[in-house]
Scaffold this active site. Structure first.
Site, PDB file in Angstrom:
ATOM      1  N   GLU A  38       0.851  -1.200   0.000  1.00  0.00           N
ATOM      2  CA  GLU A  38       0.000   0.000   0.000  1.00  0.00           C
ATOM      3  C   GLU A  38       0.884   1.247   0.000  1.00  0.00           C
ATOM      4  O   GLU A  38       1.771   1.381   0.834  1.00  0.00           O
ATOM      5  CB  GLU A  38      -0.926  -0.030   1.228  1.00  0.00           C
ATOM      6  CG  GLU A  38      -1.710   1.237   1.480  1.00  0.00           C
ATOM      7  CD  GLU A  38      -2.561   1.704   0.303  1.00  0.00           C
ATOM      8  OE1 GLU A  38      -3.364   0.911  -0.209  1.00  0.00           O
ATOM      9  OE2 GLU A  38      -2.389   2.870  -0.123  1.00  0.00           O
ATOM     10  N   LYS A  41      -2.728   5.069   2.577  1.00  0.00           N
ATOM     11  CA  LYS A  41      -3.218   4.619   3.875  1.00  0.00           C
ATOM     12  C   LYS A  41      -4.013   3.329   3.728  1.00  0.00           C
ATOM     13  O   LYS A  41      -4.900   3.243   2.863  1.00  0.00           O
ATOM     14  CB  LYS A  41      -4.123   5.689   4.492  1.00  0.00           C
ATOM     15  CG  LYS A  41      -3.360   6.886   5.013  1.00  0.00           C
ATOM     16  CD  LYS A  41      -4.354   7.832   5.664  1.00  0.00           C
ATOM     17  CE  LYS A  41      -3.650   9.016   6.289  1.00  0.00           C
ATOM     18  NZ  LYS A  41      -4.601  10.038   6.709  1.00  0.00           N
ATOM     19  N   GLY A 118       4.004   0.194  -5.367  1.00  0.00           N
ATOM     20  CA  GLY A 118       4.438  -1.037  -6.025  1.00  0.00           C
ATOM     21  C   GLY A 118       4.216  -1.009  -7.524  1.00  0.00           C
ATOM     22  O   GLY A 118       3.347  -0.287  -8.017  1.00  0.00           O
ATOM     23  N   GLY A 179     -25.009  14.203 -11.486  1.00  0.00           N
ATOM     24  CA  GLY A 179     -26.130  13.836 -10.616  1.00  0.00           C
ATOM     25  C   GLY A 179     -26.174  12.357 -10.330  1.00  0.00           C
ATOM     26  O   GLY A 179     -27.247  11.772 -10.190  1.00  0.00           O
ATOM     27  N   VAL A 181     -24.401   9.088  -7.846  1.00  0.00           N
ATOM     28  CA  VAL A 181     -24.425   8.833  -6.403  1.00  0.00           C
ATOM     29  C   VAL A 181     -23.627   9.889  -5.629  1.00  0.00           C
ATOM     30  O   VAL A 181     -24.147  10.526  -4.700  1.00  0.00           O
ATOM     31  CB  VAL A 181     -23.865   7.423  -6.093  1.00  0.00           C
ATOM     32  CG1 VAL A 181     -23.780   7.204  -4.593  1.00  0.00           C
ATOM     33  CG2 VAL A 181     -24.744   6.366  -6.732  1.00  0.00           C
ATOM     34  N   ILE A 182     -22.364  10.091  -6.014  1.00  0.00           N
ATOM     35  CA  ILE A 182     -21.524  11.011  -5.241  1.00  0.00           C
ATOM     36  C   ILE A 182     -22.064  12.436  -5.346  1.00  0.00           C
ATOM     37  O   ILE A 182     -22.122  13.174  -4.363  1.00  0.00           O
ATOM     38  CB  ILE A 182     -20.047  10.910  -5.703  1.00  0.00           C
ATOM     39  CG1 ILE A 182     -19.507   9.515  -5.340  1.00  0.00           C
ATOM     40  CG2 ILE A 182     -19.185  12.001  -5.077  1.00  0.00           C
ATOM     41  CD1 ILE A 182     -18.097   9.226  -5.832  1.00  0.00           C
ATOM     42  N   GLY A 265     -17.679  10.773 -11.982  1.00  0.00           N
ATOM     43  CA  GLY A 265     -17.307   9.362 -12.025  1.00  0.00           C
ATOM     44  C   GLY A 265     -15.869   9.136 -11.621  1.00  0.00           C
ATOM     45  O   GLY A 265     -15.109  10.070 -11.379  1.00  0.00           O
ATOM     46  N   HIS A 436     -44.007  -4.376  13.815  1.00  0.00           N
ATOM     47  CA  HIS A 436     -44.809  -3.163  13.739  1.00  0.00           C
ATOM     48  C   HIS A 436     -44.494  -2.247  14.909  1.00  0.00           C
ATOM     49  O   HIS A 436     -44.394  -2.723  16.033  1.00  0.00           O
ATOM     50  CB  HIS A 436     -46.297  -3.527  13.777  1.00  0.00           C
ATOM     51  CG  HIS A 436     -47.201  -2.336  13.742  1.00  0.00           C
ATOM     52  ND1 HIS A 436     -47.393  -1.594  12.610  1.00  0.00           N
ATOM     53  CD2 HIS A 436     -47.948  -1.755  14.727  1.00  0.00           C
ATOM     54  CE1 HIS A 436     -48.237  -0.602  12.865  1.00  0.00           C
ATOM     55  NE2 HIS A 436     -48.582  -0.681  14.142  1.00  0.00           N
TER      56      HIS A 436
HETATM   57  C1  LIG Z   1     -16.973  10.181  -2.188  1.00  0.00           C
HETATM   58  C2  LIG Z   1     -17.122   8.691  -2.250  1.00  0.00           C
HETATM   59  C3  LIG Z   1     -18.117   8.080  -1.521  1.00  0.00           C
HETATM   60  C4  LIG Z   1     -18.273   6.697  -1.566  1.00  0.00           C
HETATM   61  N1  LIG Z   1     -19.258   6.124  -0.820  1.00  0.00           N
HETATM   62  C5  LIG Z   1     -19.408   4.786  -0.853  1.00  0.00           C
HETATM   63  C6  LIG Z   1     -20.397   4.158  -0.052  1.00  0.00           C
HETATM   64  O1  LIG Z   1     -21.129   4.805   0.697  1.00  0.00           O
HETATM   65  N2  LIG Z   1     -20.519   2.809  -0.121  1.00  0.00           N
HETATM   66  C7  LIG Z   1     -19.721   2.056  -0.934  1.00  0.00           C
HETATM   67  O2  LIG Z   1     -19.863   0.837  -0.956  1.00  0.00           O
HETATM   68  N3  LIG Z   1     -18.768   2.619  -1.702  1.00  0.00           N
HETATM   69  C8  LIG Z   1     -18.596   3.961  -1.672  1.00  0.00           C
HETATM   70  N4  LIG Z   1     -17.603   4.533  -2.430  1.00  0.00           N
HETATM   71  C9  LIG Z   1     -16.792   3.674  -3.295  1.00  0.00           C
HETATM   72  C10 LIG Z   1     -15.691   2.924  -2.533  1.00  0.00           C
HETATM   73  O3  LIG Z   1     -14.903   3.848  -1.836  1.00  0.00           O
HETATM   74  C11 LIG Z   1     -14.859   2.124  -3.506  1.00  0.00           C
HETATM   75  O4  LIG Z   1     -15.707   1.278  -4.257  1.00  0.00           O
HETATM   76  C12 LIG Z   1     -13.829   1.259  -2.812  1.00  0.00           C
HETATM   77  O5  LIG Z   1     -12.973   2.051  -2.025  1.00  0.00           O
HETATM   78  C13 LIG Z   1     -13.026   0.468  -3.850  1.00  0.00           C
HETATM   79  O6  LIG Z   1     -12.075  -0.324  -3.206  1.00  0.00           O
HETATM   80  P1  LIG Z   1     -10.743  -0.743  -3.973  1.00  0.00           P
HETATM   81  O7  LIG Z   1     -10.005  -1.637  -3.026  1.00  0.00           O
HETATM   82  O8  LIG Z   1     -11.036  -1.231  -5.310  1.00  0.00           O
HETATM   83  O9  LIG Z   1      -9.938   0.614  -4.192  1.00  0.00           O
HETATM   84  P2  LIG Z   1      -9.438   1.775  -3.192  1.00  0.00           P
HETATM   85  O10 LIG Z   1     -10.260   1.836  -1.969  1.00  0.00           O
HETATM   86  O11 LIG Z   1      -9.308   2.952  -4.041  1.00  0.00           O
HETATM   87  O12 LIG Z   1      -8.015   1.222  -2.758  1.00  0.00           O
HETATM   88  C14 LIG Z   1      -6.934   1.109  -3.617  1.00  0.00           C
HETATM   89  C15 LIG Z   1      -5.680   1.268  -2.802  1.00  0.00           C
HETATM   90  O13 LIG Z   1      -4.566   0.971  -3.626  1.00  0.00           O
HETATM   91  C16 LIG Z   1      -3.516   1.858  -3.303  1.00  0.00           C
HETATM   92  N5  LIG Z   1      -2.616   1.913  -4.459  1.00  0.00           N
HETATM   93  C17 LIG Z   1      -2.881   2.370  -5.704  1.00  0.00           C
HETATM   94  N6  LIG Z   1      -1.815   2.214  -6.499  1.00  0.00           N
HETATM   95  C18 LIG Z   1      -0.855   1.648  -5.744  1.00  0.00           C
HETATM   96  C19 LIG Z   1       0.481   1.231  -5.995  1.00  0.00           C
HETATM   97  N7  LIG Z   1       1.049   1.383  -7.189  1.00  0.00           N
HETATM   98  N8  LIG Z   1       1.198   0.703  -4.978  1.00  0.00           N
HETATM   99  C20 LIG Z   1       0.641   0.557  -3.759  1.00  0.00           C
HETATM  100  N9  LIG Z   1      -0.607   0.927  -3.458  1.00  0.00           N
HETATM  101  C21 LIG Z   1      -1.353   1.446  -4.445  1.00  0.00           C
HETATM  102  C22 LIG Z   1      -4.210   3.164  -3.004  1.00  0.00           C
HETATM  103  O14 LIG Z   1      -3.407   4.001  -2.206  1.00  0.00           O
HETATM  104  C23 LIG Z   1      -5.477   2.693  -2.286  1.00  0.00           C
HETATM  105  O15 LIG Z   1      -5.309   2.663  -0.891  1.00  0.00           O
HETATM  106  C24 LIG Z   1     -17.404   5.913  -2.375  1.00  0.00           C
HETATM  107  C25 LIG Z   1     -16.379   6.523  -3.086  1.00  0.00           C
HETATM  108  C26 LIG Z   1     -16.232   7.896  -3.027  1.00  0.00           C
HETATM  109  C27 LIG Z   1     -15.114   8.541  -3.782  1.00  0.00           C
END
Ligand SMILES: Cc1cc2nc3c(=O)[nH]c(=O)nc-3n(C[C@H](O)[C@H](O)[C@H](O)COP(=O)(O)OP(=O)(O)OC[C@H]3O[C@@H](n4cnc5c(N)ncnc54)[C@H](O)[C@@H]3O)c2cc1C
Length: 459
Positions: A38, A41, A118, A179, A181-182, A265, A436
Site C-alpha cells: 500500500e 493509507k 508497487g 447527478g 451517487v456522489i 465518475g 410493527h
Molecule cells: C466520495 C465517495 C463516496 C463513496 N461512498 C461509498 C459508499 O457509501 N458505499 C460504498 O460501498 N462505496 C462507496 N464509495 C466507493 C468505494 O470507496 C470504492 O468502491 C472502494 O474504495 C473500492 O475499493 P478498492 O479496493 O477497489 O480501491 P481503493 O479503496 O481505491 O483502494 C486502492 C488502494 O490501492 C492503493 N494503491 C494504488 N496504487 C498503488 C500502488 N502502485 N502501490 C501501492 N498501493 C497502491 C491506493 O493508495 C489505495 O489505498 C465511495 C467513493 C467515493 C469517492
C-alpha cells in the site's frame, strides 16, 4: 535479484483498499502467506476519502435538519449554524478510530504489510521499496481516482470529492457537476449545511442508474428541499475569479457559485503500474477479469474498482474474499453482480437490488411490478418521510428487483438482498412477519400486495 524465502508468498496484493485488504485478511485466515502493498493509507478510498467520511458528513447534515425541523414534532429547537471545524473533527475522529482498528487487525494476522508504491515488474513479481515480492498469485487492487472532464482542471474552487471532504467553510453557493451517487450525496450535505445548490446532469435524470420511478421521486424530494437541478444539460466550461466560479452550460446559461464540485465518475488507477507490460488486458484503463476475478494472465487476479462494474466497497470486499478462497482451493460460488446491494445516502435515501423495471422487461420479458407508498407505513409517517418500495418480479416468478426511497430506507436493503439472492417469491416473503411499527413493514406489505393479499394497501 533472485527470490528469497522472505520475499516469496502465496499471494502478493497490490493495493490496500477494500478489495486488497479483504483479500489479505481472508487469505491469512486460510493459512496462506500474504504480502499486502500500500502506497497511501491502509483502508484506501472507502475509509479515508469515500464511504466513511461522506456518511459522517451526511449524518451531521441530518442533525442540522433535525435542529431546523424540531417544531414539526412539537420540540422547540433552532438551527444556528454549522461549525465546519467541529464537523471535520467528528468526521476525522470516526475515520481515525476505524483506521486504527483496521491497522490492528492487519497487524494481528500473518500479513507482510509493505509500505510504498508497487509496480508489477513480471507476471509474478511486484517491486516496492527496493524489494521484489514474488507471488504464486498476484492480486491487482489499485482502486480508482476522481475523474474530471477534458479541459476541466481541478484546483482552487474547482474540486472533486477528495478536496470537498476537507472544506473548512460552508460555501454559500455550490454547483455540483454530476447527478450520480456522489453528486447527489454531496448536494444533499451542502443543502443541509445551508448552501444554495445546483446540480448539473447531462443525462435526462438524476441517479440515472436507478429505476426511473426512483429518479422521479428523488427529483420531487429535491425540489421540495429546494435543491436545484438541471438534467439533460451539458457543462461547457468554468472560469474562476477571486472567490467565485462562473459555470457555463451548453444551453448558454451561466451559474455563479463559490465552488464547483466535479462528480463525474471514477477512473481506474492502472496507468504506469506495469499491468500492460505484463500482458494484462485492459479496456479503457479498466482491468478485464472473468467471473472468477481472473485476468487473462494465469495467476493474476483483479478486484474492486479497477474491474468494470459497480464501484462499491462491499463489492471489493466480496471479490477480495472470493479470490482468497479461490486461491486456497475452496471453489467459492461466483458473485452475482446484480445481487450486490446499492445504497445512495442522500436525503431521502435510496436503496436497491437487482433489476430495474426496464432492465427486467428486457431480460425476462413478462414482469409484474408493485409500488407500496410509505404513506401507508406507520413508522414513515412518524418520521414524516415519503417515498415507496417498488418490487419487480418475473411474471408468476421470483422477485428480481427491489427499489426503495425514503428517509432511512438504506437500512432496509438487508432484507431486500436476501429476497433477491434467495430468489424468493412474493408469497414466500408475504408469510414472514415484519415488526410493527417499522419501515421494514413496508417491504412486507409490498410483498403481501404482490402475493394478492394486501393489508394496508389497495390491491
Ligand atoms: C466520495 C465517495 C463516496 C463513496 N461512498 C461509498 C459508499 O457509501 N458505499 C460504498 O460501498 N462505496 C462507496 N464509495 C466507493 C468505494 O470507496 C470504492 O468502491 C472502494 O474504495 C473500492 O475499493 P478498492 O479496493 O477497489 O480501491 P481503493 O479503496 O481505491 O483502494 C486502492 C488502494 O490501492 C492503493 N494503491 C494504488 N496504487 C498503488 C500502488 N502502485 N502501490 C501501492 N498501493 C497502491 C491506493 O493508495 C489505495 O489505498 C465511495 C467513493 C467515493 C469517492
Amino acid at each position: 535479484m533472485s527470490a528469497t524465502a522472505e520475499n516469496t508468498f502465496d499471494i502478493v496484493i497490490l493495493g490496500g483498499g477494500s478489495g486488497g485488504y479483504a483479500c489479505a485478511l481472508r487469505a491469512a485466515e486460510l493459512g496462506l502467506s500474504v504480502a499486502l502493498v500500500e502506497k497511501g493509507k491502509l483502508g484506501g478510498t472507502c475509509l479515508h476519502l469515500g464511504c466513511i467520511p461522506t456518511k459522517a458528513l451526511l449524518h451531521a447534515a441530518e442533525v442540522a435538519d433535525t435542529a431546523r425541523e424540531g417544531m414539526q414534532f412539537g420540540v422547540k429547537t433552532t438551527f444556528e449554524s454549522v461549525d465546519m471545524s467541529g464537523v471535520n473533527a467528528y468526521k476525522d475522529g470516526v475515520v481515525g478510530r476505524l483506521y486504527k482498528g483496521l491497522q490492528g487487525l492487519v497487524k494481528s494476522k500473518t500479513i507482510d504489510y509493505v509500505e510504498g508504491e508497487g509496480h508489477l515488474v513480471a507476471k509474478n513479481t511486484v517491486e516496492v521499496a527496493g524489494r521484489q515480492l514474488v507471488g504464486k498469485n498476484v492480486v491487482l487492487a489499485t482502486g480508482s481516482y476522481a475523474k474530471s472532464l477534458p479541459g476541466l482542471d481541478i484546483g482552487g474552487r474547482v474540486m472533486t470529492s477528495e478536496q470537498a471532504l476537507f472544506l473548512d467553510y460552508v460555501p454559500s453557493r455550490v454547483v455540483v457537476l454530476g447527478g450520480g451517487v456522489i453528486g447527489v450525496e454531496f448536494a444533499s450535505v451542502f443543502k443541509s449545511f445551508g448552501s444554495e445548490v445546483t446540480i448539473i446532469e447531462a443525462l435526462p435524470r438524476l441517479v440515472a442508474a436507478e429505476d426511473e420511478a426512483i429518479s422521479k421521486q428523488l427529483e420531487r424530494s429535491f425540489r421540495k428541499r429546494k435543491i436545484n437541478f438541471k438534467t439533460g444539460v451539458k457543462f461547457s466550461g468554468v472560469t474562476a475569479s477571486g472567490d467565485t466560479v462562473s459555470v457555463a452550460l451548453e444551453s448558454g446559461e451561466t451559474i455563479e457559485a463559490d465552488l464547483l464540485l466535479v462528480a463525474v465518475g471514477r477512473g481506474p488507477v492502472t496507468v504506469g503500474l506495469g499491468y500492460e507490460e505484463a500482458g494484462v488486458t485492459l479496456d479503457r484503463g479498466f482491468v478485464l477479469a472473468n467471473e472468477r476475478c481472473q485476468t487473462n494472465i494465469e495467476g493474476i487476479y483483479a478486484v474492486g474498482d479497477i474491474v468494470p462494474g459497480l464501484q462499491l466497497a462491499h463489492r471489493g470486499f466480496a471479490q477480495g474474499i472470493f479470490v482468497a478462497e479461490q486461491i486456497a482451493g475452496l471453489n467459492p460460488p461466483v458473485i452475482d453482480e446484480m445481487g450486490i446491494p446499492r445504497v445512495t445516502y442522500c436525503d431521502p435515501e435510496i436503496a436497491s437490488i437487482g433489476y430495474t423495471e426496464a432492465q427486467a422487461k428486457e431480460k425476462f420479458g413478462q414482469i409484474q411490478t408493485y409500488e407500496y407508498s410509505l404513506g401507508g407505513n406507520g413508522k414513515s409517517q412518524i418520521l414524516a418521510t415519503t417515498g415507496f418500495v417498488k418490487l419487480v418480479r418475473q411474471k408468476d416468478g421470483p422477485v428480481v428487483g427491489v427499489h426503495m426511497i425514503g428517509a432511512r430506507m438504506g437500512e432496509q436493503v438487508g432484507e431486500a438482498q436476501l429476497i433477491y439472492n434467495w430468489e424468493a417469491l412474493p408469497s414466500d416473503v408475504a408469510q414472514l412477519i415484519h415488526a410493527h411499527p417499522t419501515q421494514n413493514e413496508a417491504l412486507g406489505e409490498a410483498h403481501l400486495a404482490l402475493a394478492g393479499k394486501p393489508l394496508h394497501a389497495h390491491a
